[in-house]
Design a protein around this motif. Sequence first.
Motif, PDB file in Angstrom:
ATOM      1  N   VAL A  78       5.161 -17.829   2.687  1.00  0.00           N
ATOM      2  CA  VAL A  78       4.104 -16.864   3.006  1.00  0.00           C
ATOM      3  C   VAL A  78       4.677 -15.452   2.986  1.00  0.00           C
ATOM      4  CG1 VAL A  78       2.513 -18.320   4.306  1.00  0.00           C
ATOM      5  CG2 VAL A  78       4.500 -17.369   5.465  1.00  0.00           C
ATOM      6  N   MET A  79       3.808 -14.494   2.629  1.00  0.00           N
ATOM      7  CA  MET A  79       4.193 -13.083   2.644  1.00  0.00           C
ATOM      8  C   MET A  79       3.035 -12.264   3.215  1.00  0.00           C
ATOM      9  SD  MET A  79       6.434 -12.315  -0.826  1.00  0.00           S
ATOM     10  CE  MET A  79       5.008 -11.799  -1.758  1.00  0.00           C
ATOM     11  N   ALA A  80       3.381 -11.153   3.852  1.00  0.00           N
ATOM     12  CA  ALA A  80       2.394 -10.196   4.347  1.00  0.00           C
ATOM     13  C   ALA A  80       3.000  -8.806   4.231  1.00  0.00           C
ATOM     14  CB  ALA A  80       2.017 -10.495   5.800  1.00  0.00           C
ATOM     15  N   PHE A  81       2.152  -7.801   4.039  1.00  0.00           N
ATOM     16  CA  PHE A  81       2.669  -6.437   4.000  1.00  0.00           C
ATOM     17  C   PHE A  81       2.568  -5.815   5.379  1.00  0.00           C
ATOM     18  CE2 PHE A  81       2.472  -1.824   3.305  1.00  0.00           C
ATOM     19  CZ  PHE A  81       3.701  -1.674   2.678  1.00  0.00           C
ATOM     20  N   ASP A  82       3.727  -5.443   5.916  1.00  0.00           N
ATOM     21  CA  ASP A  82       3.834  -4.841   7.242  1.00  0.00           C
ATOM     22  C   ASP A  82       3.643  -3.331   7.087  1.00  0.00           C
ATOM     23  OD1 ASP A  82       4.632  -3.732   9.646  1.00  0.00           O
ATOM     24  OD2 ASP A  82       6.379  -5.026   9.881  1.00  0.00           O
ATOM     25  N   SER A  94       0.812  -1.222   0.000  1.00  0.00           N
ATOM     26  CA  SER A  94       0.000   0.000   0.000  1.00  0.00           C
ATOM     27  C   SER A  94       0.843   1.267   0.000  1.00  0.00           C
ATOM     28  CB  SER A  94      -0.937   0.004   1.214  1.00  0.00           C
ATOM     29  OG  SER A  94      -0.199  -0.090   2.418  1.00  0.00           O
ATOM     30  N   VAL A  95       2.115   1.178   0.354  1.00  0.00           N
ATOM     31  CA  VAL A  95       2.991   2.347   0.348  1.00  0.00           C
ATOM     32  C   VAL A  95       3.420   2.692  -1.074  1.00  0.00           C
ATOM     33  CG1 VAL A  95       5.218   3.250   1.094  1.00  0.00           C
ATOM     34  CG2 VAL A  95       3.798   1.951   2.694  1.00  0.00           C
ATOM     35  N   HIS A  96       3.763   1.676  -1.857  1.00  0.00           N
ATOM     36  CA  HIS A  96       4.217   1.895  -3.227  1.00  0.00           C
ATOM     37  C   HIS A  96       3.114   1.638  -4.251  1.00  0.00           C
ATOM     38  CE1 HIS A  96       7.869   0.979  -0.830  1.00  0.00           C
ATOM     39  NE2 HIS A  96       8.369   1.978  -1.526  1.00  0.00           N
ATOM     40  N   ASN A  97       1.904   1.366  -3.757  1.00  0.00           N
ATOM     41  CA  ASN A  97       0.746   1.130  -4.626  1.00  0.00           C
ATOM     42  C   ASN A  97       1.025   0.105  -5.711  1.00  0.00           C
ATOM     43  OD1 ASN A  97      -1.145   2.901  -3.407  1.00  0.00           O
ATOM     44  ND2 ASN A  97      -0.111   4.641  -4.352  1.00  0.00           N
ATOM     45  N   GLN A  98       1.508  -1.042  -5.293  1.00  0.00           N
ATOM     46  CA  GLN A  98       1.792  -2.106  -6.240  1.00  0.00           C
ATOM     47  C   GLN A  98       1.612  -3.474  -5.588  1.00  0.00           C
ATOM     48  OE1 GLN A  98       5.896  -1.393  -7.355  1.00  0.00           O
ATOM     49  NE2 GLN A  98       6.729  -2.166  -5.438  1.00  0.00           N
ATOM     50  N   VAL A  99       1.288  -4.447  -6.405  1.00  0.00           N
ATOM     51  CA  VAL A  99       1.215  -5.830  -5.963  1.00  0.00           C
ATOM     52  C   VAL A  99       2.604  -6.443  -6.136  1.00  0.00           C
ATOM     53  CG1 VAL A  99       0.208  -8.098  -6.430  1.00  0.00           C
ATOM     54  CG2 VAL A  99      -1.214  -6.040  -6.546  1.00  0.00           C
ATOM     55  N   VAL A 100       3.059  -7.195  -5.143  1.00  0.00           N
ATOM     56  CA  VAL A 100       4.370  -7.834  -5.200  1.00  0.00           C
ATOM     57  C   VAL A 100       4.184  -9.345  -5.220  1.00  0.00           C
ATOM     58  CG1 VAL A 100       6.617  -8.118  -4.073  1.00  0.00           C
ATOM     59  CG2 VAL A 100       5.405  -5.919  -3.924  1.00  0.00           C
ATOM     60  N   LEU A 101       4.810 -10.005  -6.184  1.00  0.00           N
ATOM     61  CA  LEU A 101       4.770 -11.467  -6.312  1.00  0.00           C
ATOM     62  C   LEU A 101       6.187 -12.009  -6.219  1.00  0.00           C
ATOM     63  CD1 LEU A 101       2.852 -13.561  -8.935  1.00  0.00           C
ATOM     64  CD2 LEU A 101       5.299 -13.901  -8.654  1.00  0.00           C
ATOM     65  N   PHE A 102       6.333 -13.100  -5.472  1.00  0.00           N
ATOM     66  CA  PHE A 102       7.656 -13.716  -5.386  1.00  0.00           C
ATOM     67  C   PHE A 102       7.545 -15.230  -5.420  1.00  0.00           C
ATOM     68  CE2 PHE A 102      11.168 -15.808  -3.259  1.00  0.00           C
ATOM     69  CZ  PHE A 102      12.249 -15.270  -3.941  1.00  0.00           C
ATOM     70  N   PHE A 146      11.063  -6.721   1.857  1.00  0.00           N
ATOM     71  CA  PHE A 146      11.181  -6.050   0.568  1.00  0.00           C
ATOM     72  C   PHE A 146      10.616  -4.644   0.712  1.00  0.00           C
ATOM     73  CE2 PHE A 146       9.529  -5.235  -3.819  1.00  0.00           C
ATOM     74  CZ  PHE A 146      10.743  -5.296  -4.502  1.00  0.00           C
ATOM     75  N   ASP A 147      11.424  -3.626   0.403  1.00  0.00           N
ATOM     76  CA  ASP A 147      11.019  -2.236   0.606  1.00  0.00           C
ATOM     77  C   ASP A 147      10.451  -1.582  -0.640  1.00  0.00           C
ATOM     78  OD1 ASP A 147      13.218  -1.871  -1.019  1.00  0.00           O
ATOM     79  OD2 ASP A 147      14.422  -0.787   0.468  1.00  0.00           O
ATOM     80  N   GLY A 148      10.127  -2.383  -1.638  1.00  0.00           N
ATOM     81  CA  GLY A 148       9.609  -1.852  -2.898  1.00  0.00           C
ATOM     82  C   GLY A 148      10.647  -1.884  -3.993  1.00  0.00           C
ATOM     83  N   THR A 149      11.907  -2.019  -3.600  1.00  0.00           N
ATOM     84  CA  THR A 149      13.018  -2.046  -4.560  1.00  0.00           C
ATOM     85  C   THR A 149      14.008  -3.167  -4.259  1.00  0.00           C
ATOM     86  OG1 THR A 149      12.858   0.365  -4.760  1.00  0.00           O
ATOM     87  CG2 THR A 149      14.852  -0.678  -5.619  1.00  0.00           C
ATOM     88  N   THR A 150      14.302  -3.363  -2.981  1.00  0.00           N
ATOM     89  CA  THR A 150      15.387  -4.262  -2.571  1.00  0.00           C
ATOM     90  C   THR A 150      14.923  -5.271  -1.531  1.00  0.00           C
ATOM     91  OG1 THR A 150      16.970  -2.461  -2.944  1.00  0.00           O
ATOM     92  CG2 THR A 150      17.728  -4.334  -1.630  1.00  0.00           C
TER      93      THR A 150
END
Length: 361
Positions: free
Chosen positions: A179-183, A135-143, A207-211
């Motif tokens: 598992v992943m969750a957005f903190d 929600s900070v970078h307004n993107q969905v992250v898949l790994f 993951f901070d949106g970049t690294t």
Amino acid sequence: PPRSTLFPYTTLFRSDTARSQSVNAPGSSISSGSILCLLCLSGAMCCAACWRSPFARSRTSSHEFPCFLAVYGDRIPLVTSFFKLEVSLQQLYILVFLVVLSFAPFAAAVGQTTTWIQTSGSPSALAGHAMVFDSVHNQVVLFGGEGDSGYSSETWTWDGSNWTQALPAVSPSARAWHVMAFDTAHKQVVLFGGQNGSGNLNDTWVFDGTTWTQQFPVTQPAARSSPAMAFDAGNNQVVMFGGSSFPTVDDTWTWDGSNWTQRFPSTAPSPRFAHAMVYDSTRSQTLLFGGAYDYSGPFWNDTWVWDGTTWTQQFPAASPPARYYHAMAYDIGHAQTVLFAGYQAVSGLLWDDTWIWDGSN
């Protein structure tokens, strides 16, 4: 006539406009019946207003402005008894303008897309991957995930239109069933565990949106795959429960941004994996449902809530049948949790049912 003559009608149009805007809220739909209803009502009001006006009557009598209602309206009891309105031409224009204005939200809503649209340029075919919304970078992250060529260590982001493969200098190793969750409190994605074909994993990454950055907490859960994890916004911590750890476990862990802490509540769900957890922001609690101890059972259809300290089992009047590897998400617009599908107990066949949880049933 006084201005107050128009007041009931402007109020009605204002009310309908507000209703159309609320109907146009996300997740709702507009029936053709409601649109037809408003069309008939608005049309009848305009016709009646025009028919009763001196302007229309004078034109009708000289055959310059023919109108069925203006000529025969007095012979229709329902119309003559319901509409007792004398308006000027200027007021009639205002009425017509309000009618047109009231349809604007309906026109926008009717034009909205209500279907799935397949996009191009996506990641390769996968199963057992993890995906969260940042929600900070307004993107969905898949790994990660498991594909035709084995386990993946790729990171992809979705911006609402396109998938983009992120290429960080450092990444977690290839894996699936993690598992992943957005903190939200620490503005980062948290990843834990999974398996890579050689065994289960117990590393923690953010993951901070970049690294991606690996974390080295003082304490951490045992290696596992297919646990369930959610961010508890009420207590600003990530909550993880269970998982397949040879054997399947029933432990509860919380992540505070730098360290894992095992919690020891007096009651807890039984050992399980492939269950689902979501955070219910309306009721400030984490919801857990289903799962399995092993592929041969037992399989669960129990419901539990976590308040930050204690697990409490719920005993709803109705409950979905037992299942595992199902999906759940919290629908904040309707203040309910939505559950869909999963594997059936024993048979291994798939469910295709949808259930909603309202906080008690």
